[in-house]
Design a protein around this motif. Structure first.
Motif, PDB file in Angstrom:
ATOM      1  N   LYS A  35      16.185  70.985  -6.548  1.00 37.82           N
ATOM      2  CA  LYS A  35      17.015  71.215  -5.370  1.00 37.82           C
ATOM      3  C   LYS A  35      16.189  71.808  -4.228  1.00 37.82           C
ATOM      4  O   LYS A  35      15.232  72.561  -4.450  1.00 37.82           O
ATOM      5  N   GLU A  43      16.722  70.173 -11.348  1.00 39.87           N
ATOM      6  CA  GLU A  43      17.113  69.067 -10.475  1.00 39.87           C
ATOM      7  C   GLU A  43      16.306  69.004  -9.185  1.00 39.87           C
ATOM      8  O   GLU A  43      16.557  68.140  -8.332  1.00 39.87           O
ATOM      9  N   THR A  95      19.350  75.291 -12.803  1.00 36.87           N
ATOM     10  CA  THR A  95      19.788  74.039 -12.173  1.00 36.87           C
ATOM     11  C   THR A  95      18.866  73.664 -11.011  1.00 36.87           C
ATOM     12  O   THR A  95      18.475  72.505 -10.862  1.00 36.87           O
TER      13      THR A  95
END
Length: 346
Positions: free
Chosen positions: A173, A171, A167
């Motif tokens: 992050k 994405e 993730t």
């Protein structure tokens, strides 16, 4: 043991800390006050005071009061408060640093907050929140690298570690790279301060390979509010608590000063709730809840705990606080309500 239904909603309370100055207690007609946190709310809505009316018998006169604080930044962007502690006029609250039972790890659970202790009785008091972006996860994992841990199971690796890494990369992050493939997920459920001001974290998970509960020291807790990365210090474990057949983790901590602590220990996760940790390690759901006492050593490593009270069939003991008269207070999640129980040892 006396019991009081606290009528708290949501019915998920964790940890206990003695709070409020003598002047604030007296001004409100109380002789005792404790802070607990509600793990199904964001940080600013997760606080509750448990107060006792002065002059009432110990088994009567208790009331639960919700506290609404005002975050200085980022309203509503935190979840899963699990631990609280008090130091130098401030109450500190920490997120679990974990994830939902089926994963992945959640950055919304990676935080620490603080509020002035006596502001707990005022409306919309400022709550300072430091969003750690898995900083504690990184520091704790680095500190545990030299400890022989209960091996991470394949499901937890897939759901907590691999899924979170994926993730973060997909994405873009800000925390991408904070979690490594060799890491363990950490589930923080207890915290207290040492005499020198270092913060001690009690882990429900992971535990040692022999099933003993772990404590990790963070040496710069106040620096976290100045955007410092957490710095881990010593690691301890309770050598006579838990076993490979029934591993036990920390559920709550309280300090009596001079590096002496009371703790609640219990299972690694709640049974019958599809917890990933228990799918990998079914034995992790068998340890009973118990109140123990111990003192930390300067060197870290193994310490021995003294048993105080065994809770039998009562499993969801979530907090402990010892008042100035030596009475032990426990917050317990029971079916449909949260209870405060008080143990008076004559």
């Amino acid at each position: 043991m006396h019991e009081t239904d606290l009528h708290l909603d949501p019915n998920e309370a964790s940890d206990l800390s003695r709070v409020l100055s003598e002047a604030t207690l007296e001004a409100n007609g109380w002789d005792r006050a404790m802070l607990t946190v509600l793990d199904e709310a964001c940080a600013e809505d997760a606080l509750a005071l448990l107060v006792h009316q002065a002059g009432c018998p110990l088994e009567d006169g208790w009331e639960a009061l919700r506290v609404h604080a005002e975050p200085t930044t980022g309203k509503g962007k935190t979840e899963d408060a699990e631990a609280c502690a008090v130091r130098d006029g401030y109450a500190y609250i920490l997120g679990s640093q974990f994830g939902k039972k089926a994963g992945p790890l959640s950055a919304r659970r990676s935080w620490i907050a603080r509020i002035k202790e006596d502001d707990l009785v005022t409306k919309d008091a400022p709550l300072e929140i430091a969003r750690l972006r898995f900083g504690l996860h990184r520091a704790v994992n680095d500190a545990l690298a030299a400890v022989d841990l209960l091996p991470l199971g394949p499901l937890a690796r897939e759901r907590y570690i691999d899924a979170t890494i994926a993730t973060g990369e997909k994405e873009g992050k800000r925390w991408a790279g904070a979690i490594l493939p060799t890491d363990q997920p950490i589930n923080l459920e207890a915290a207290e301060f040492r005499a020198d001001g270092a913060l001690v974290l009690g882990l429900r998970y992971p535990v040692t390979a022999d099933g003993h509960p772990l404590l990790v020291e963070i040496t710069n807790p106040n620096g976290l509010f100045a955007d410092e990365a957490p710095v881990a210090g010593r690691v301890w474990w309770l050598e006579n608590i838990g076993s490979a057949a029934a591993p036990a983790g920390f559920r709550a901590l309280d300090t009596r000063g001079a590096d002496r602590f009371d703790a609640i220990i219990g299972d690694l996760d709640a049974a019958n709730k599809s917890a990933t940790v228990l799918e990998d390690h079914p034995q992790g759901g068998t340890a009973a809840s118990e109140h123990v006492r111990f003192a930390l050593t300067d060197a870290g490593g193994a310490v021995t705990a003294e048993p105080v009270h065994h809770f039998g069939e009562i499993r969801r003991v979530e907090g402990v606080a010892i008042d100035r008269e030596g009475h032990s207070h426990y917050v317990i999640d029971e079916e449909g309500h949260v209870a405060l129980r008080t143990l008076v040892i004559e």
